[in-house]
Design a protein around this motif. Structure first.
Motif, PDB file in Angstrom:
ATOM      1  N   TYR A  26       3.890 -53.424  28.193  1.00 19.80           N
ATOM      2  CA  TYR A  26       4.262 -52.023  28.368  1.00 19.80           C
ATOM      3  C   TYR A  26       5.464 -51.683  27.487  1.00 19.80           C
ATOM      4  O   TYR A  26       5.501 -50.624  26.836  1.00 19.80           O
ATOM      5  N   ASP A  27       6.462 -52.572  27.425  1.00 16.89           N
ATOM      6  CA  ASP A  27       7.625 -52.347  26.563  1.00 16.89           C
ATOM      7  C   ASP A  27       7.220 -52.260  25.097  1.00 16.89           C
ATOM      8  O   ASP A  27       7.726 -51.417  24.348  1.00 16.89           O
ATOM      9  N   ILE A  28       6.308 -53.128  24.681  1.00 19.48           N
ATOM     10  CA  ILE A  28       5.807 -53.098  23.300  1.00 19.48           C
ATOM     11  C   ILE A  28       5.101 -51.776  23.029  1.00 19.48           C
ATOM     12  O   ILE A  28       5.311 -51.149  21.980  1.00 19.48           O
ATOM     13  N   GLU A  29       4.288 -51.340  23.981  1.00 23.54           N
ATOM     14  CA  GLU A  29       3.578 -50.064  23.827  1.00 23.54           C
ATOM     15  C   GLU A  29       4.559 -48.907  23.683  1.00 23.54           C
ATOM     16  O   GLU A  29       4.378 -48.020  22.854  1.00 23.54           O
ATOM     17  N   ARG A  30       5.619 -48.911  24.488  1.00 24.91           N
ATOM     18  CA  ARG A  30       6.629 -47.848  24.408  1.00 24.91           C
ATOM     19  C   ARG A  30       7.317 -47.837  23.050  1.00 24.91           C
ATOM     20  O   ARG A  30       7.510 -46.775  22.450  1.00 24.91           O
ATOM     21  N   ARG A  31       7.691 -49.007  22.574  1.00 23.44           N
ATOM     22  CA  ARG A  31       8.364 -49.094  21.262  1.00 23.44           C
ATOM     23  C   ARG A  31       7.418 -48.662  20.147  1.00 23.44           C
ATOM     24  O   ARG A  31       7.820 -48.007  19.187  1.00 23.44           O
ATOM     25  N   PHE A  32       6.161 -49.029  20.259  1.00 22.24           N
ATOM     26  CA  PHE A  32       5.175 -48.641  19.255  1.00 22.24           C
ATOM     27  C   PHE A  32       5.007 -47.122  19.263  1.00 22.24           C
ATOM     28  O   PHE A  32       4.876 -46.491  18.201  1.00 22.24           O
ATOM     29  N   GLY A  33       5.027 -46.523  20.445  1.00 23.89           N
ATOM     30  CA  GLY A  33       4.957 -45.068  20.551  1.00 23.89           C
ATOM     31  C   GLY A  33       6.157 -44.402  19.908  1.00 23.89           C
ATOM     32  O   GLY A  33       6.034 -43.352  19.256  1.00 23.89           O
ATOM     33  N   GLN A  34       7.333 -45.010  20.070  1.00 27.04           N
ATOM     34  CA  GLN A  34       8.537 -44.479  19.434  1.00 27.04           C
ATOM     35  C   GLN A  34       8.430 -44.566  17.916  1.00 27.04           C
ATOM     36  O   GLN A  34       8.837 -43.643  17.208  1.00 27.04           O
ATOM     37  N   LEU A  35       7.875 -45.659  17.419  1.00 23.89           N
ATOM     38  CA  LEU A  35       7.651 -45.803  15.982  1.00 23.89           C
ATOM     39  C   LEU A  35       6.716 -44.711  15.486  1.00 23.89           C
ATOM     40  O   LEU A  35       6.962 -44.074  14.461  1.00 23.89           O
ATOM     41  N   ARG A  36       5.645 -44.496  16.232  1.00 22.22           N
ATOM     42  CA  ARG A  36       4.696 -43.445  15.867  1.00 22.22           C
ATOM     43  C   ARG A  36       5.392 -42.083  15.817  1.00 22.22           C
ATOM     44  O   ARG A  36       5.199 -41.312  14.879  1.00 22.22           O
ATOM     45  N   ASP A  37       6.198 -41.779  16.824  1.00 20.83           N
ATOM     46  CA  ASP A  37       6.918 -40.507  16.849  1.00 20.83           C
ATOM     47  C   ASP A  37       7.841 -40.374  15.648  1.00 20.83           C
ATOM     48  O   ASP A  37       7.934 -39.295  15.033  1.00 20.83           O
ATOM     49  N   SER A  38       8.522 -41.452  15.301  1.00 21.54           N
ATOM     50  CA  SER A  38       9.427 -41.425  14.147  1.00 21.54           C
ATOM     51  C   SER A  38       8.673 -41.158  12.852  1.00 21.54           C
ATOM     52  O   SER A  38       9.119 -40.378  12.009  1.00 21.54           O
ATOM     53  N   ILE A  39       7.535 -41.818  12.706  1.00 22.90           N
ATOM     54  CA  ILE A  39       6.730 -41.623  11.493  1.00 22.90           C
ATOM     55  C   ILE A  39       6.163 -40.203  11.458  1.00 22.90           C
ATOM     56  O   ILE A  39       6.161 -39.556  10.412  1.00 22.90           O
ATOM     57  N   ASP A  40       5.690 -39.715  12.619  1.00 16.45           N
ATOM     58  CA  ASP A  40       5.184 -38.339  12.684  1.00 16.45           C
ATOM     59  C   ASP A  40       6.267 -37.344  12.285  1.00 16.45           C
ATOM     60  O   ASP A  40       6.025 -36.410  11.513  1.00 16.45           O
ATOM     61  N   THR A  41       7.475 -37.548  12.802  1.00 12.27           N
ATOM     62  CA  THR A  41       8.595 -36.656  12.494  1.00 12.27           C
ATOM     63  C   THR A  41       8.955 -36.726  11.014  1.00 12.27           C
ATOM     64  O   THR A  41       9.167 -35.689  10.373  1.00 12.27           O
ATOM     65  N   ALA A  42       9.004 -37.936  10.478  1.00 12.66           N
ATOM     66  CA  ALA A  42       9.325 -38.099   9.054  1.00 12.66           C
ATOM     67  C   ALA A  42       8.277 -37.405   8.181  1.00 12.66           C
ATOM     68  O   ALA A  42       8.623 -36.745   7.198  1.00 12.66           O
ATOM     69  N   GLN A  43       7.020 -37.530   8.558  1.00 11.49           N
ATOM     70  CA  GLN A  43       5.970 -36.881   7.771  1.00 11.49           C
ATOM     71  C   GLN A  43       6.084 -35.363   7.866  1.00 11.49           C
ATOM     72  O   GLN A  43       5.963 -34.663   6.868  1.00 11.49           O
ATOM     73  N   TYR A  44       6.359 -34.858   9.063  1.00 10.03           N
ATOM     74  CA  TYR A  44       6.497 -33.421   9.273  1.00 10.03           C
ATOM     75  C   TYR A  44       7.637 -32.858   8.431  1.00 10.03           C
ATOM     76  O   TYR A  44       7.532 -31.772   7.872  1.00 10.03           O
ATOM     77  N   ARG A  45       8.718 -33.612   8.321  1.00 12.43           N
ATOM     78  CA  ARG A  45       9.890 -33.173   7.551  1.00 12.43           C
ATOM     79  C   ARG A  45       9.754 -33.476   6.057  1.00 12.43           C
ATOM     80  O   ARG A  45      10.641 -33.150   5.288  1.00 12.43           O
ATOM     81  N   GLY A  46       8.678 -34.150   5.689  1.00  9.78           N
ATOM     82  CA  GLY A  46       8.496 -34.522   4.289  1.00  9.78           C
ATOM     83  C   GLY A  46       9.367 -35.681   3.862  1.00  9.78           C
ATOM     84  O   GLY A  46       9.637 -35.871   2.686  1.00  9.78           O
ATOM     85  N   GLU A  47       9.820 -36.482   4.806  1.00 11.94           N
ATOM     86  CA  GLU A  47      10.724 -37.602   4.547  1.00 11.94           C
ATOM     87  C   GLU A  47      10.021 -38.955   4.579  1.00 11.94           C
ATOM     88  O   GLU A  47      10.677 -39.990   4.572  1.00 11.94           O
ATOM     89  N   GLN A  48       8.719 -38.931   4.604  1.00  9.65           N
ATOM     90  CA  GLN A  48       7.974 -40.189   4.731  1.00  9.65           C
ATOM     91  C   GLN A  48       8.001 -40.918   3.391  1.00  9.65           C
ATOM     92  O   GLN A  48       7.332 -40.551   2.452  1.00  9.65           O
ATOM     93  N   ARG A  49       8.789 -41.989   3.346  1.00  7.85           N
ATOM     94  CA  ARG A  49       8.916 -42.755   2.106  1.00  7.85           C
ATOM     95  C   ARG A  49       8.396 -44.183   2.265  1.00  7.85           C
ATOM     96  O   ARG A  49       7.858 -44.755   1.357  1.00  7.85           O
ATOM     97  N   ILE A  50       8.610 -44.738   3.451  1.00  3.48           N
ATOM     98  CA  ILE A  50       8.284 -46.151   3.653  1.00  3.48           C
ATOM     99  C   ILE A  50       6.786 -46.351   3.867  1.00  3.48           C
ATOM    100  O   ILE A  50       6.202 -47.269   3.325  1.00  3.48           O
TER     101      ILE A  50
END
Length: 98
Positions: A26-50
């Motif tokens: 469950y902890d891994i799933e939560r962290r993975f969800g946070q990663l997904r949110d970060s990537i979604d936000t970066a893409q939305y802002r046009g900051e997706q570089r990695i």
């Protein structure tokens, strides 16, 4: 009856170990969800570089898979614990509660 009591105590220990592993997943799933949110936000802002688009899709798919798998696993783990608790009360404590 002693054999059954022994099995129930062993089941208690095993279910405790399973519960611990479920919480770790469950902890891994939560962290993975946070990663997904970060990537979604970066893409939305046009900051997706990695991550490239394929990586982003893969993270979204794996995040969804983990979310639903963990949800199902937790539900089934809770059912198993309740069944065990009923058996424990019936056999070990002798209350006859189901």
């Amino acid at each position: 009856m002693d054999g059954l009591r022994s099995l129930i105590f062993e089941m208690d220990s095993t279910l405790g170990a399973i519960s611990s592993r479920v919480e770790t997943i469950y902890d891994i799933e939560r962290r993975f969800g946070q990663l997904r949110d970060s990537i979604d936000t970066a893409q939305y802002r046009g900051e997706q570089r990695i991550f490239n688009q394929d990586d982003h899709v893969e993270v979204r798919i794996l995040s969804e898979l983990l979310y639903y798998s963990v949800k199902d696993l937790r539900e089934e783990s809770d059912k198993a614990y309740k069944l065990h608790e009923s058996m424990f009360n019936n056999v070990i404590k002798g209350t006859g509660a189901y």
